[in-house]
Design an enzyme around this catalytic site. Sequence first.
Site, mmCIF file in Angstrom:
data_model
loop_
_atom_site.group_PDB
_atom_site.id
_atom_site.type_symbol
_atom_site.label_atom_id
_atom_site.label_comp_id
_atom_site.label_asym_id
_atom_site.label_seq_id
_atom_site.Cartn_x
_atom_site.Cartn_y
_atom_site.Cartn_z
ATOM 1 C CG HIS A 1 3.221 -5.329 -2.592
ATOM 2 N ND1 HIS A 1 2.230 -4.498 -2.984
ATOM 3 C CD2 HIS A 1 3.713 -6.187 -2.442
ATOM 4 C CE1 HIS A 1 2.270 -5.151 -4.032
ATOM 5 N NE2 HIS A 1 2.778 -6.869 -3.842
ATOM 6 C CD GLU B 1 1.862 -1.493 -3.329
ATOM 7 O OE1 GLU B 1 1.192 -2.737 -3.299
ATOM 8 O OE2 GLU B 1 3.410 -0.739 -2.899
ATOM 9 C CB CYS C 1 4.189 -6.667 -7.182
ATOM 10 S SG CYS C 1 4.028 -8.220 -6.854
#
Length: 276
Positions: free
Chosen positions: A235, A237, A106
């Site tokens: 994302h 994660e 991002c």
Amino acid sequence: MAKQVRAIVISGNGTNCEREVANACRLAGAEVADIVHISELLAGRVRLDDYHFLNLAGGFLDGDDLGSAKAGANRLLHAPVKGSSEHLIDQVRRFIAAGKLVLGVCNGFQLMVKMGLLPALDGDFDRQSATLTFNDGGRFLDRWVYLRVDTDSPCVFTAGLKGIYLPVRHGEGKFVTESPEILAQIETRHLAPLRYSDGEYRAATMEASFNPNGSVAGIAGVCDQTGRLFGLMPHPEAYVHRTHHPRWTREEDLPEEGMGLWLYQNAVRFIREKLL
């Protein structure tokens, strides 16, 4: 003592996903996953040379006041390291030259593009040839997307994958290149490992219901020609366990590991095989 996979996650000036990224690195098998404020690097108290895996986390660098990650890019490019004749970018370039891994998510992807680290055609890290700009819809989006993997890409992080499902949350995620020629080279060299697709991962799409920002050619992530530098707007994660899935209470067959963890596992595997 056994050799350790050492990951570093840079924080500060607006990042807000550093803890999730460090957690993903640890779950993937990294023995060390240090969250380091950028001021520690600029003060010379921590050096990138001591790590194998550099993570540039998501957030809102400097409030994105000059555009997504632009101020952060200038800081990394031009800020000197205290007590040294070098700038932080010198450490970054040495890190890359040593065959190590860099992942930008991002805001971190925006940062890499505006520093010239991606797509870095022919290894040219000295010029910016693409950018990430305002979503076509003109507003911040927070949703989940399907991503088709280019199996011919050299990308280390997506090796062995065909499709993944991840969340996006951004206002400036539209990937564009400075010229059609740059885009053509990205496509010819398979440097777009991830593209927004339909729910069957069949093909890249510009359809707004699947492509949240209008990125050219549906591009959601870009790597360099070595496949060791990779940036993406979604994302990974944020999906490292089944309970992160938006329908985890309704889909009983979800595996314990979230799809995003696969990218970090590939990174750790590469480091163990190539760098330790």
